[in-house]
Design a protein around this motif. Structure first.
Motif, PDB file in Angstrom:
ATOM      1  N   ALA A  93       0.853  -1.220  -0.061  1.00 22.05           N
ATOM      2  CA  ALA A  93      -0.311   0.109  -0.017  1.00 22.05           C
ATOM      3  C   ALA A  93       1.066   1.178  -0.072  1.00 22.05           C
ATOM      4  O   ALA A  93       0.400   2.280  -0.758  1.00 22.05           O
ATOM      5  CB  ALA A  93      -0.983  -0.019   1.392  1.00 22.05           C
ATOM      6  N   ILE A  94       1.906   1.243   0.762  1.00 20.16           N
ATOM      7  CA  ILE A  94       2.946   2.126   0.780  1.00 20.16           C
ATOM      8  C   ILE A  94       3.536   2.546  -0.691  1.00 20.16           C
ATOM      9  O   ILE A  94       3.613   3.649  -1.172  1.00 20.16           O
ATOM     10  CB  ILE A  94       3.967   2.185   1.780  1.00 20.16           C
ATOM     11  N   ARG A 106      -6.082   2.481   1.322  1.00 23.74           N
ATOM     12  CA  ARG A 106      -5.810   1.300   0.510  1.00 23.74           C
ATOM     13  C   ARG A 106      -5.750   0.184   1.278  1.00 23.74           C
ATOM     14  O   ARG A 106      -6.234  -0.919   1.007  1.00 23.74           O
ATOM     15  CB  ARG A 106      -4.463   1.562  -0.277  1.00 23.74           C
ATOM     16  N   ILE A 107      -5.195   0.062   2.437  1.00 25.84           N
ATOM     17  CA  ILE A 107      -5.110  -0.987   3.524  1.00 25.84           C
ATOM     18  C   ILE A 107      -6.710  -1.328   3.772  1.00 25.84           C
ATOM     19  O   ILE A 107      -6.804  -2.608   3.898  1.00 25.84           O
ATOM     20  CB  ILE A 107      -4.364  -0.565   4.459  1.00 25.84           C
ATOM     21  N   LEU A 108      -7.582  -0.294   3.832  1.00 29.44           N
ATOM     22  CA  LEU A 108      -8.975  -0.734   4.295  1.00 29.44           C
ATOM     23  C   LEU A 108      -9.620  -1.408   3.176  1.00 29.44           C
ATOM     24  O   LEU A 108     -10.795  -1.886   3.260  1.00 29.44           O
ATOM     25  CB  LEU A 108      -9.746   0.410   4.777  1.00 29.44           C
ATOM     26  N   GLN A 152     -10.177  -7.976   5.337  1.00 29.32           N
ATOM     27  CA  GLN A 152     -10.033  -8.196   6.862  1.00 29.32           C
ATOM     28  C   GLN A 152      -9.656  -6.973   7.883  1.00 29.32           C
ATOM     29  O   GLN A 152     -10.041  -7.012   9.083  1.00 29.32           O
ATOM     30  CB  GLN A 152      -8.469  -9.219   7.137  1.00 29.32           C
ATOM     31  N   ALA A 153      -9.098  -6.026   7.176  1.00 25.04           N
ATOM     32  CA  ALA A 153      -8.943  -4.701   8.104  1.00 25.04           C
ATOM     33  C   ALA A 153     -10.090  -3.879   8.443  1.00 25.04           C
ATOM     34  O   ALA A 153     -11.054  -3.720   7.543  1.00 25.04           O
ATOM     35  CB  ALA A 153      -8.223  -3.832   7.076  1.00 25.04           C
ATOM     36  N   GLU A 154     -10.346  -3.762   9.670  1.00 30.52           N
ATOM     37  CA  GLU A 154     -11.075  -2.656  10.525  1.00 30.52           C
ATOM     38  C   GLU A 154     -10.936  -1.576  10.765  1.00 30.52           C
ATOM     39  O   GLU A 154     -11.991  -0.455  10.374  1.00 30.52           O
ATOM     40  CB  GLU A 154     -11.736  -3.759  11.349  1.00 30.52           C
ATOM     41  N   ARG A 155      -9.915  -1.154  11.185  1.00 23.91           N
ATOM     42  CA  ARG A 155      -9.221   0.086  11.632  1.00 23.91           C
ATOM     43  C   ARG A 155      -7.850   0.243  11.426  1.00 23.91           C
ATOM     44  O   ARG A 155      -7.018  -0.833  11.499  1.00 23.91           O
ATOM     45  CB  ARG A 155      -9.556   0.183  12.933  1.00 23.91           C
ATOM     46  N   ARG A 180      -8.272   5.795  10.542  1.00 25.72           N
ATOM     47  CA  ARG A 180      -9.389   5.483   9.658  1.00 25.72           C
ATOM     48  C   ARG A 180      -9.903   4.353   9.762  1.00 25.72           C
ATOM     49  O   ARG A 180      -9.226   3.273  10.366  1.00 25.72           O
ATOM     50  CB  ARG A 180      -8.852   5.432   8.357  1.00 25.72           C
ATOM     51  N   ALA A 181     -11.076   4.274   9.987  1.00 22.57           N
ATOM     52  CA  ALA A 181     -12.054   3.149  10.183  1.00 22.57           C
ATOM     53  C   ALA A 181     -12.820   2.549   9.018  1.00 22.57           C
ATOM     54  O   ALA A 181     -13.145   3.544   8.217  1.00 22.57           O
ATOM     55  CB  ALA A 181     -12.903   3.097  11.365  1.00 22.57           C
ATOM     56  N   ARG A 182     -12.947   1.429   8.958  1.00 20.50           N
ATOM     57  CA  ARG A 182     -13.866   0.858   7.661  1.00 20.50           C
ATOM     58  C   ARG A 182     -15.112   1.638   7.508  1.00 20.50           C
ATOM     59  O   ARG A 182     -15.708   1.851   6.432  1.00 20.50           O
ATOM     60  CB  ARG A 182     -13.992  -0.629   7.676  1.00 20.50           C
TER      61      ARG A 182
END
Length: 306
Positions: free
Chosen positions: A82-83, A105-107, A111-114, A135-137
């Motif tokens: 993502a970076i 991008r990570i969200l 699986q990513a929530e926050r 940042r949160a989903r």
């Protein structure tokens, strides 16, 4: 030092734990340092500086056995990818912009929530300068990060003779009615640009000379809008707005910038056409360059392009 102040400067993983109200798992990337050209100040252009990333991603606990299956977890590689993806996309001025793009991008990962993203510049003094965001989903418009493919434009280069042609309006009529968004490009006027004493300053002067000529063209046909950013270009192409390219920002912000000098305007436009994945590059009043997109030249005084 109070606990609040200590926590503000602690690693994002500690702050994530302190602020979480839901039991969750976390993966972290610590002290990931890359060299990149970034920054809004002139002295930050044309030079690399070290930037440090610390990232924490909260994920919901897995149900059932993991079975040592890498496909069931959020890989650390997704964080570093993502970076690198956002750094490679374009030159960025603000750490805030970079942090938001990396987080979004990570969200995208299911699986990513926050996510907590801290980015610091390490070479701006005997200290580090940085920003941290959370940042949160449920607080991110993920649809905006799906990168829907933009239309492939038709790029048209107009020589100075073509700009002054009495047939200019008829040509724009014809080009606007074709099967792709229209981006018009020009070079500098025939009046010599000022001369600077170093190459970087001269490059800016020459780019600005092109932009002056773009405004001259826009004044001749009010349907044409001078545009200098990718965001404006993307909006214009999706909304049938005819654009005239003002090159300074896109050229100067490009990670892999053009080798062509702004004084070789046709070659510069060929680079831009490739960068924009243009449907076609049409050169009116000059020779078509060698390009990685279909290119043709029209040396014409006719009202209708053929």
């Amino acid at each position: 030092m109070t606990d609040d102040i200590r926590l503000a400067f602690a690693h994002p993983s500690e702050r994530a734990e302190a602020s979480s109200q839901t039991p969750c798992d976390r993966i972290s990337l610590r002290d990931y340092i890359v060299e990149v050209e970034i920054g809004a100040f002139q002295q930050e252009r044309g030079t690399l500086q070290r930037v440090r990333f610390n990232v924490v991603v909260e994920v919901l606990p897995l149900s059932g056995p993991i079975d040592d299956d890498v496909d069931r977890i959020l890989s650390y590689d997704k964080v570093t990818e993502a970076i690198s993806t956002e750094l490679d996309a374009e030159r960025i001025n603000l750490l805030e912009t970079l942090a938001a793009r990396v987080a979004e991008r990570i969200l995208l990962e299911p699986q990513a929530e926050r996510v907590f993203v801290r980015i610091e510049k390490l070479d701006r003094g005997p200290f580090s300068l940085g920003v941290e965001i959370v940042r949160a989903r449920d607080g991110v418009d993920l649809a905006g990060q799906e990168h829907i493919e933009a239309p492939h434009p038709r790029m048209v280069y107009l020589s100075n003779e073509a700009i002054q042609s009495p047939f200019l309006g008829a040509w724009i009529d014809q080009l606007a009615g074709m099967d792709a968004p229209l981006i018009i490009c020009v070079g500098a006027s025939d009046v010599a640009a000022p001369q600077a004493e170093n190459a970087m300053a001269q490059r800016r002067v020459d780019l600005l000379a092109i932009e002056q000529n773009a405004w001259v063209l826009a004044a001749r046909d009010r349907r044409c809008m001078v545009v200098g950013t990718r965001t404006e270009l993307d909006w214009a192409m999706k909304n049938d707005q005819i654009c005239i390219w003002a090159p300074s920002k896109i050229v100067l912000d490009a990670v892999d910038g053009p080798s062509a000098s702004p004084r070789d305007a046709v070659a510069l436009v060929a680079w831009f056409a490739q960068d924009m994945a243009a449907k076609e590059l049409l050169v009116i009043g000059a020779e078509a360059p060698k390009a990685d997109v279909p290119a043709r030249s029209i040396q014409t005084v006719a009202k209708t392009l053929s």
